[in-house]
Design a protein around this motif. Structure first.
Motif, PDB file in Angstrom:
ATOM      1  N   ASP A  68       0.795  -1.225   0.000  1.00 29.75           N
ATOM      2  CA  ASP A  68       0.000   0.000   0.000  1.00 29.75           C
ATOM      3  C   ASP A  68       0.830   1.280   0.000  1.00 29.75           C
ATOM      4  O   ASP A  68       0.352   2.319  -0.464  1.00 29.75           O
ATOM      5  N   ASN A  69       2.050   1.211   0.537  1.00 36.16           N
ATOM      6  CA  ASN A  69       2.803   2.465   0.691  1.00 36.16           C
ATOM      7  C   ASN A  69       4.273   2.349   0.317  1.00 36.16           C
ATOM      8  O   ASN A  69       5.066   3.213   0.684  1.00 36.16           O
ATOM      9  N   MET A  70       4.644   1.302  -0.416  1.00 37.23           N
ATOM     10  CA  MET A  70       6.047   1.165  -0.798  1.00 37.23           C
ATOM     11  C   MET A  70       6.522   2.351  -1.634  1.00 37.23           C
ATOM     12  O   MET A  70       7.685   2.770  -1.544  1.00 37.23           O
ATOM     13  N   GLN A  71       5.610   2.946  -2.408  1.00 31.23           N
ATOM     14  CA  GLN A  71       6.010   4.072  -3.241  1.00 31.23           C
ATOM     15  C   GLN A  71       6.418   5.269  -2.389  1.00 31.23           C
ATOM     16  O   GLN A  71       7.247   6.083  -2.807  1.00 31.23           O
ATOM     17  N   ILE A  72       5.848   5.381  -1.189  1.00 35.58           N
ATOM     18  CA  ILE A  72       6.253   6.464  -0.287  1.00 35.58           C
ATOM     19  C   ILE A  72       7.709   6.290   0.109  1.00 35.58           C
ATOM     20  O   ILE A  72       8.500   7.244   0.096  1.00 35.58           O
ATOM     21  N   LEU A  73       8.082   5.065   0.442  1.00 35.61           N
ATOM     22  CA  LEU A  73       9.477   4.798   0.794  1.00 35.61           C
ATOM     23  C   LEU A  73      10.384   5.065  -0.398  1.00 35.61           C
ATOM     24  O   LEU A  73      11.439   5.698  -0.254  1.00 35.61           O
ATOM     25  N   VAL A  74       9.985   4.610  -1.580  1.00 36.17           N
ATOM     26  CA  VAL A  74      10.802   4.817  -2.773  1.00 36.17           C
ATOM     27  C   VAL A  74      10.982   6.309  -3.041  1.00 36.17           C
ATOM     28  O   VAL A  74      12.103   6.781  -3.288  1.00 36.17           O
ATOM     29  N   SER A  75       9.892   7.071  -2.965  1.00 33.15           N
ATOM     30  CA  SER A  75       9.981   8.513  -3.222  1.00 33.15           C
ATOM     31  C   SER A  75      10.880   9.207  -2.206  1.00 33.15           C
ATOM     32  O   SER A  75      11.670  10.096  -2.554  1.00 33.15           O
ATOM     33  N   THR A  76      10.763   8.781  -0.950  1.00 36.43           N
ATOM     34  CA  THR A  76      11.590   9.387   0.094  1.00 36.43           C
ATOM     35  C   THR A  76      13.057   9.054  -0.122  1.00 36.43           C
ATOM     36  O   THR A  76      13.937   9.915   0.043  1.00 36.43           O
ATOM     37  N   LEU A  77      13.348   7.817  -0.490  1.00 41.00           N
ATOM     38  CA  LEU A  77      14.730   7.424  -0.749  1.00 41.00           C
ATOM     39  C   LEU A  77      15.293   8.152  -1.967  1.00 41.00           C
ATOM     40  O   LEU A  77      16.469   8.548  -1.983  1.00 41.00           O
ATOM     41  N   LEU A  78      14.471   8.325  -2.994  1.00 42.60           N
ATOM     42  CA  LEU A  78      14.935   9.066  -4.165  1.00 42.60           C
ATOM     43  C   LEU A  78      15.270  10.508  -3.799  1.00 42.60           C
ATOM     44  O   LEU A  78      16.289  11.063  -4.249  1.00 42.60           O
ATOM     45  N   ASP A  79      14.416  11.114  -2.965  1.00 46.74           N
ATOM     46  CA  ASP A  79      14.691  12.485  -2.525  1.00 46.74           C
ATOM     47  C   ASP A  79      15.950  12.535  -1.673  1.00 46.74           C
ATOM     48  O   ASP A  79      16.783  13.438  -1.820  1.00 46.74           O
ATOM     49  N   PHE A  80      16.100  11.552  -0.781  1.00 47.57           N
ATOM     50  CA  PHE A  80      17.291  11.479   0.061  1.00 47.57           C
ATOM     51  C   PHE A  80      18.537  11.357  -0.808  1.00 47.57           C
ATOM     52  O   PHE A  80      19.559  12.023  -0.584  1.00 47.57           O
ATOM     53  N   ARG A  81      18.443  10.535  -1.857  1.00 46.56           N
ATOM     54  CA  ARG A  81      19.583  10.347  -2.758  1.00 46.56           C
ATOM     55  C   ARG A  81      19.906  11.636  -3.493  1.00 46.56           C
ATOM     56  O   ARG A  81      21.080  11.998  -3.646  1.00 46.56           O
ATOM     57  N   ARG A  82      18.885  12.351  -3.964  1.00 47.47           N
ATOM     58  CA  ARG A  82      19.120  13.607  -4.666  1.00 47.47           C
ATOM     59  C   ARG A  82      19.832  14.622  -3.772  1.00 47.47           C
ATOM     60  O   ARG A  82      20.764  15.313  -4.196  1.00 47.47           O
ATOM     61  N   ARG A  83      19.395  14.691  -2.508  1.00 46.88           N
ATOM     62  CA  ARG A  83      20.005  15.641  -1.584  1.00 46.88           C
ATOM     63  C   ARG A  83      21.450  15.249  -1.266  1.00 46.88           C
ATOM     64  O   ARG A  83      22.322  16.104  -1.128  1.00 46.88           O
ATOM     65  N   ALA A  84      21.696  13.942  -1.147  1.00 44.76           N
ATOM     66  CA  ALA A  84      23.056  13.482  -0.877  1.00 44.76           C
ATOM     67  C   ALA A  84      23.979  13.790  -2.052  1.00 44.76           C
ATOM     68  O   ALA A  84      25.123  14.224  -1.867  1.00 44.76           O
ATOM     69  N   LEU A  85      23.486  13.593  -3.282  1.00 47.97           N
ATOM     70  CA  LEU A  85      24.296  13.909  -4.457  1.00 47.97           C
ATOM     71  C   LEU A  85      24.576  15.403  -4.536  1.00 47.97           C
ATOM     72  O   LEU A  85      25.694  15.827  -4.857  1.00 47.97           O
ATOM     73  N   ALA A  86      23.558  16.206  -4.231  1.00 47.74           N
ATOM     74  CA  ALA A  86      23.732  17.661  -4.266  1.00 47.74           C
ATOM     75  C   ALA A  86      24.732  18.131  -3.220  1.00 47.74           C
ATOM     76  O   ALA A  86      25.404  19.154  -3.402  1.00 47.74           O
ATOM     77  N   ALA A  87      24.851  17.363  -2.126  1.00 41.10           N
ATOM     78  CA  ALA A  87      25.779  17.727  -1.052  1.00 41.10           C
ATOM     79  C   ALA A  87      27.189  17.218  -1.302  1.00 41.10           C
ATOM     80  O   ALA A  87      28.089  17.409  -0.481  1.00 41.10           O
ATOM     81  N   GLY A  88      27.382  16.518  -2.449  1.00 47.18           N
ATOM     82  CA  GLY A  88      28.725  16.095  -2.790  1.00 47.18           C
ATOM     83  C   GLY A  88      28.971  14.602  -2.762  1.00 47.18           C
ATOM     84  O   GLY A  88      30.086  14.148  -3.053  1.00 47.18           O
ATOM     85  N   TRP A  89      27.970  13.813  -2.416  1.00 49.91           N
ATOM     86  CA  TRP A  89      28.142  12.349  -2.438  1.00 49.91           C
ATOM     87  C   TRP A  89      28.408  11.897  -3.851  1.00 49.91           C
ATOM     88  O   TRP A  89      27.811  12.398  -4.818  1.00 49.91           O
ATOM     89  N   ASP A  90      29.295  10.919  -4.023  1.00 52.88           N
ATOM     90  CA  ASP A  90      29.680  10.477  -5.363  1.00 52.88           C
ATOM     91  C   ASP A  90      28.809   9.347  -5.898  1.00 52.88           C
ATOM     92  O   ASP A  90      29.062   8.805  -6.986  1.00 52.88           O
ATOM     93  N   GLY A  91      27.765   8.961  -5.147  1.00 51.67           N
ATOM     94  CA  GLY A  91      26.866   7.917  -5.604  1.00 51.67           C
ATOM     95  C   GLY A  91      27.335   6.523  -5.321  1.00 51.67           C
ATOM     96  O   GLY A  91      26.711   5.534  -5.726  1.00 51.67           O
ATOM     97  N   ILE A  92      28.433   6.386  -4.590  1.00 52.98           N
ATOM     98  CA  ILE A  92      29.005   5.076  -4.286  1.00 52.98           C
ATOM     99  C   ILE A  92      28.977   4.852  -2.781  1.00 52.98           C
ATOM    100  O   ILE A  92      29.431   5.698  -2.012  1.00 52.98           O
ATOM    101  N   VAL A  93      28.417   3.705  -2.371  1.00 50.14           N
ATOM    102  CA  VAL A  93      28.462   3.319  -0.965  1.00 50.14           C
ATOM    103  C   VAL A  93      29.658   2.400  -0.782  1.00 50.14           C
ATOM    104  O   VAL A  93      29.771   1.376  -1.443  1.00 50.14           O
ATOM    105  N   ASP A  94      30.553   2.775   0.117  1.00 45.53           N
ATOM    106  CA  ASP A  94      31.788   2.018   0.343  1.00 45.53           C
ATOM    107  C   ASP A  94      31.471   0.662   0.958  1.00 45.53           C
ATOM    108  O   ASP A  94      30.996   0.592   2.091  1.00 45.53           O
TER     109      ASP A  94
END
Length: 255
Positions: free
Chosen positions: A226-252
């Protein structure tokens, strides 16, 4: 020096073909944990280390117990939890629907890793968000059991530590249930939350009523069909903010 808020973490649903993986944690001030430990140790006699799955199945230290003896023990032990100034968070992710959602977003798979890693990361993030909402700013020391998921927990925690929403110092240590009765409380919460979150709209078990009688101690979050898309949308937003803050997209992978 300001004492750290102490948070003890455990998981459930990772070994028994559960449809849901759950990560749960209890948080409290050091003085509250000391009072809890005294009460818990008295109530769990003659058991040395509480493993909720052993109590439920009457195995391990509970081998040979009948249902009546087990139920009487649980009725004495579980009310210890709400008697103390502790707050809990439990996050459950339905594995079938999580895997289906991640198949459409490989960039999130790179970020969150396995279902356990995703659940661990989201549980810690949820707790830190709660702290931010309440204006708390003290250091936070998380404790996780030494087990098969230690390496994954380190990687997920490092990512949250780098991109967390609040700036209080946070750290993660690993200990055993034998050395920390507080982890036994987290074990109980993870086990009971996993059973609730397998059927989140269903009736609550008496054991859940015992640990959260007024529904004001535990924050439960479930992500399923019923709400998996909420988690996906939140994670996508979290990822966008992390990339904007300088994250290189790679988890060590080495944490």
């Amino acid at each position: 020096m300001q004492e750290s808020l102490r948070v003890f973490i455990d998981e459930s649903g990772v070994h028994d073909n559960s449809p849901v993986v759950t990560v749960a944690m209890y948080a409290g001030q050091p003085v509250d944990w000391r009072l809890f430990a005294q009460d818990w140790n008295a109530a769990k006699h003659p058991i040395n280390i509480i493993h909720a799955v052993d109590c439920a199945n009457r195995t391990g230290e509970f081998d040979g117990w009948d249902r009546d003896k087990r139920n009487a023990f649980a009725a004495k032990l579980l009310p210890v939890l709400p008697r103390h100034n502790l707050v809990g968070v439990a996050v459950g992710i339905n594995l079938e629907h999580f895997r289906a959602a991640m198949a459409a977003h490989p960039e999130l798979v790179d970020m969150v890793g396995t279902p356990y890693s995703a659940c661990f990361q989201w549980a810690v993030q949820t707790f830190l968000n709660m702290m931010g909402q309440y204006g708390a700013d003290q250091p936070v020391q998380f404790f996780h059991e030494h087990n098969d998921y230690e390496a994954e927990a380190r990687v997920a925690f490092k990512f949250v530590q780098t991109h967390r929403p609040t700036k209080e110092p946070i750290a993660l240590s690993f200990i055993s249930k034998a050395d920390a009765v507080e982890l036994q409380a987290a074990d109980v919460l993870a086990y009971e939350a996993n059973h609730v979150l397998r059927s989140p709209k269903g009736a609550r078990r008496p054991s859940w009523d015992a640990i959260d009688p007024d529904r004001n101690i535990i924050t439960l979050k479930h992500y399923g069909e019923d709400n998996m898309q909420i988690l996906v949308s939140t994670l996508l937003d979290f990822r966008r903010r992390a990339l904007a803050a300088g994250w290189d997209g790679i988890v060590d992978p080495n944490g």
